[in-house]
Design an enzyme around this catalytic site. Structure first.
Site, mmCIF file in Angstrom:
data_model
loop_
_atom_site.group_PDB
_atom_site.id
_atom_site.type_symbol
_atom_site.label_atom_id
_atom_site.label_comp_id
_atom_site.label_asym_id
_atom_site.label_seq_id
_atom_site.Cartn_x
_atom_site.Cartn_y
_atom_site.Cartn_z
ATOM 1 C CG HIS A 130 -0.373 0.308 2.515
ATOM 2 N ND1 HIS A 130 -0.038 -0.677 3.425
ATOM 3 C CD2 HIS A 130 -0.040 1.477 3.110
ATOM 4 C CE1 HIS A 130 0.452 -0.118 4.517
ATOM 5 N NE2 HIS A 130 0.474 1.191 4.352
ATOM 6 C CG ASP A 160 0.065 -4.013 2.747
ATOM 7 O OD1 ASP A 160 0.204 -3.470 1.635
ATOM 8 O OD2 ASP A 160 0.015 -3.363 3.808
ATOM 9 C CB SER A 234 3.149 1.865 6.158
ATOM 10 O OG SER A 234 1.959 1.940 6.894
#
Length: 386
Positions: A130, A160, A234
């Site tokens: 993402h 992911d 992230s």
């Protein structure tokens, strides 16, 4: 006479106390350690400190600096890169062209997207899918401030994870850890670039292992931690106290957008499998049988008179799929795949995904209260988004 003896005793005690005080203050190292306990500060978390000879006591404060310093050079910031187009000259209401104060030329724009981890010295970077999903061009900034354009080697939306590469040799690669040996209560450090403020290290513990069914990814097996993870973290590193990579930070539980002490990281046991396939093939190959499962609940058991077992119930079978062709039916309960017990839909998806497409696998099911075994030819799971 008694008064004189008491005076001599008091003077003797005073002299002895004065000598002991002088010895403990200015005497050789160690003072009176052998005579009574002396408080000593805890040593550093590092097992060996080369700055102090063996056997010599240290007063170093408890610190995770050494582990952080080992890992930080390998954690990078990932940017989306674009060029701002020149604006057309403005016009007045009478149609005349007004010149701007200065001519505008194409300008390079960067937007911070998240973090990544250099996992090999030739510039391979592991991050989240993402983070790079909608980016047209990517740039990576290393911990030393240098920048490089990155290319995408592959991406896997279902875990992911994504793999990038930047040019270079002898880059600061992180050391792999062992996520399978991680325990609840272990100290961990989260390293990344939260909110684009710059590289940041936060500290916490492993709060839980094997978190799944969170609705974040298709395949979930998260390490949960209370180390502060915020937007921009992230794709960054979750490391142990020695600086070894044990997870890729990927999500937080939050009602405000900030850290509430519940963060999730993809363990390196999963990340390395995905990494190898993305580098080799550009995508991840997984097994597939074509069923829709749900976890057995007390309501389902009561409503349909099902056995009280911890296993997923098959509620739909895709026509013409591997399960349909092998004879699996709606209402079957899957209890084992290749002798691996299946306790819920998450373990079922993981067990089937690990099967090699084209091979034959054994499935043990409960049907109408009886246990049966079915062999089927494993299909190839469709790639997400295609």
């Amino acid at each position: 006479m008694l008064k004189k003896l008491w005076l001599v005793f008091a003077q003797t005690v005073t002299v002895v106390i004065a000598v002991l005080f002088a010895w403990s203050t200015w005497g050789p190292a160690g003072g009176l350690t052998g005579l009574w306990p002396v408080p000593v500060e805890r040593a550093s978390v590092s097992s060996v400190d080369s700055r102090h000879p063996p056997g010599q006591q240290t007063t170093e404060i408890l610190s995770y600096a050494r582990g952080a310093q080992r890992a930080m050079p390998a954690v990078v910031n990932i940017f989306s890169v674009s060029l701002e187009r020149p604006r057309a000259p403005s016009r007045s209401s009478d149609g005349a062209t007004r010149r701007p104060f200065r001519e505008r030329t194409p300008e390079r724009q960067t937007t911070s997207l998240g973090s990544g981890v250099i996992v090999s010295r030739d510039g391979v970077i592991l991050t989240n899918h993402h983070v790079i999903e909608d980016a047209r061009a990517l740039e990576v900034m290393l911990a030393d401030g240098s920048r490089a354009v990155a290319r995408i080697l592959g991406s896997d939306p279902e875990t992911d994870l994504a793999v990038l590469q930047i040019p270079g040799r002898d880059l600061p690669a992180i050391e792999w850890g062992d996520s399978e040996s991680v325990r609840v209560g272990d100290v961990v450090l989260a390293i990344g670039n939260p909110f684009g403020v710059g590289q940041t290290v936060t500290q916490g513990i492993v709060s839980a292992l094997g978190r799944n069914q969170l609705g974040i990814n298709t395949f979930e097996n998260f390490i949960q931690t209370d180390a502060a993870i915020n937007p921009g973290n992230s794709g960054g590193a979750l490391v142990d106290s020695a600086g070894r990579l044990i997870g890729i930070n990927t999500a937080i539980y939050s009602r405000s957008g900030g850290s509430l002490g519940i963060g999730f990281a993809i363990p390196v046991s999963t990340a390395r499998q995905v990494l190898d396939q993305l580098i080799r093939d550009g995508s991840v190959t997984r097994g597939y049988i074509g069923v829709e499962p749900v976890d057995l609940t007390e309501d389902l058991i009561t409503a349909f008179g099902l056995p009280r077992v911890r296993a997923p119930l098959i509620v739909a079978v895709i026509r013409g799929g591997p399960a349909d062709l092998a004879g699996i039916r709606r209402g079957d309960i899957l209890v084992a795949v290749e002798e691996r017990p299946i306790g819920n839909t998450a373990t079922m998806l993981d067990a089937i995904a690990r099967l090699e497409p084209g091979t034959e696998a054994r499935f043990r099911l409960l049907r109408a209260g009886r246990e049966i075994e079915i062999r089927l030819k494993v299909g190839r799971r469709p790639v997400a988004g295609r």
